[in-house]
Structure formats: C-alpha cells, structure tokens
Write a protein that holds these residues in place. Structure first.
Motif: not given
Ligand code: GLN
Length: 258
Positions: A35, A76, A93-96, A101, A116, A144, A146-148, A189, A213, A215
C-alpha cells in the motif's frame, strides 16, 4: 562462604538488571505492505524492508514510548481480528476509521486523510463516479478485499444490482485486473492509486472522489493504556515536526496539491 555466595548473587542480579534495561520490549504492528506510500517493500542497503509513512510513524512512536517496533505482515482483512485477539499490539495500514470496525477495535487519533478514487483505462466510458451508479451500466469494479472501497462498492453497486464487485487480495492485483481488462475500473485509496498509475501505462485517476476518510491506528478494546500512550506520542511527534516531516518525505506538498 555465605558472604561470597550472596555477593555473586547480588552481582548476577545487577547484571541481569542492566541487560533488561538495555533490551527494550517489542511492540508488534500488523500491516499489509502492499500500500504505497504508507507501507511497501523496498531494499535499504540490500535488505528487504517495509518502509513508508505508517512504518516510519510507527517506528518514531515506538521509540518515543520506549519500545522496539516489530512489523508483522498479513492480509488487510486479517488485521482487525489480529488486533482484537491480541496477536498484534496494533494495526497501522492506511486503515480508515469506520463505525463497523469501531465495534471490534478502538482507533487512535487520526494522522492522515484518505480519498477513495476511481482508476480507469485511458479513454474509458466511465468518466465520473456517477457513471458507476448508472442504471444498466453493469460495471465490473475491482477492489481490494475487506477495504472500505470493497464495502462501499458492495453496498452502492452490487447490492443495488447495478454491477459486480471483483475482490482481490491486494491493490496491485486489482490494478493488474484492470490492465488486462478483467474489470472496468478499480476503487482504491488515492495515494496508492497514484503509485499504481505511475507504475502502469494507460491508466488514469478520475477527478471525482468516491469518499473522503480518516486514517488511524487500531487497538484492542481492552488495551486503552497503550492507546493513550500512542495518542500522546502521536501528539508530541506532530508538534515537534517529526510526523509532518515523514509525511512530506513520502507525499511532497507540491505533489499533493496537484
Ligand atoms: N483505507 C482503506 C481501508 O481502510 C484501505 C486500506 C488498505 O488497503 N491498506 O479499508
């Protein structure tokens, strides 16, 4: 004799104390290093390393808190469970931040914004986000898993009968499916999108945004002590310029303004 024994014991105790003082405890961060520019593999002095904004912020925060950072890689989609079951100390992980969640984990303060976006092939019939929701368009969207991007497209497109969603293990695979014509577009993203478009010819990012979003890092619900310390470190390292410098290194301001 007794005295010597006691002395040896005391000396050993001191030595082990010193050894303990020097070895910092480990702090395990879970991520998916696919990512860029948040986390990806790069050779640093011939060593295959996980680098990027998240990796560097986590290393700075860990050092501030007196830990040695260890990066554990996984898919992810496995991160939230790994955090909530204590397999890792936190996920970055650049997680939103999302409400779903939040039912399983706690999030730190936000340290970056994600958008996005939609990647298409040059000359595609899809020219804006609205084209994805057009009746009868039957768009095949690559995401990808399970991502947003996956969640939004599932709700807005697949569940509404407007098209299908193809889920890939990582963003690079989704983009490859676009290049080979298996999907019509990829929702992902913005920063990784830029990196993937730069690495492949004939792809463009549409101007319209799908979603904006925040992170943040994810922690186990019960581990509020670590979360508080993490937020404290995040604040201090933002104020002293460390974190802004890390972000600027990977996303130069003039490039972000484009
Ligand atoms: N920001 C997106 C999410 O949280 C994708 C993150 C990622 O692919 N690492 O779902």
């Amino acid at each position: 004799m007794k005295k010597i024994f006691a002395f040896v014991l005391a000396a050993l105790f001191c030595l082990s104390g010193i050894a303990f003082a020097e070895a910092k405890p480990e702090l395990h961060m879970g991520t998916n290093a696919n990512f860029p520019p948040y986390e990806y593999h790069e050779y640093v002095d011939d060593v295959d390393m996980v680098v990027g904004i998240d990796a560097e912020i986590a290393a700075a925060v860990a050092e501030y808190m007196g830990y040695d950072l260890v990066i554990d890689e996984m898919e992810f989609g496995a991160l939230i469970t790994a955090v909530s079951t204590g397999k890792i100390d936190f996920a970055m992980a650049g997680m939103t931040v999302t409400d779903e969640r939040k039912e399983s984990v706690n999030f730190s303060d936000t340290y970056a914004t994600g958008i996005q976006v939609i990647i298409v092939k040059e000359g595609s019939a899809i020219t804006s986000v609205d084209d994805l929701f057009a009746e009868g368009a039957n768009t095949i969207v690559g995401v990808q898993e399970s991502t947003t991007g996956d969640l939004y497209c599932t709700w807005d497109i697949e569940d509404e009968g407007l098209g299908t969603v193809d889920r890939y293990k990582n963003g690079a695979d989704a983009v490859q499916a676009l290049v080979t014509g298996k999907v019509d577009c990829v929702v992902i993203d913005n920063e990784p999108a830029k990196a993937f478009v730069a690495a492949n010819t004939g792809l463009v990012i549409l101007d319209t945004e799908y979603a904006v979003e925040d992170y943040a890092a994810a922690f186990a619900k019960e581990n509020t002590e670590l979360l508080d310390k993490f937020n404290e470190a995040l604040k201090a390292l933002t104020e002293d310029g460390t974190i802004p410098a890390i972000i600027e290194k990977y996303i130069p301001a003039e490039e972000a303004a484009e």
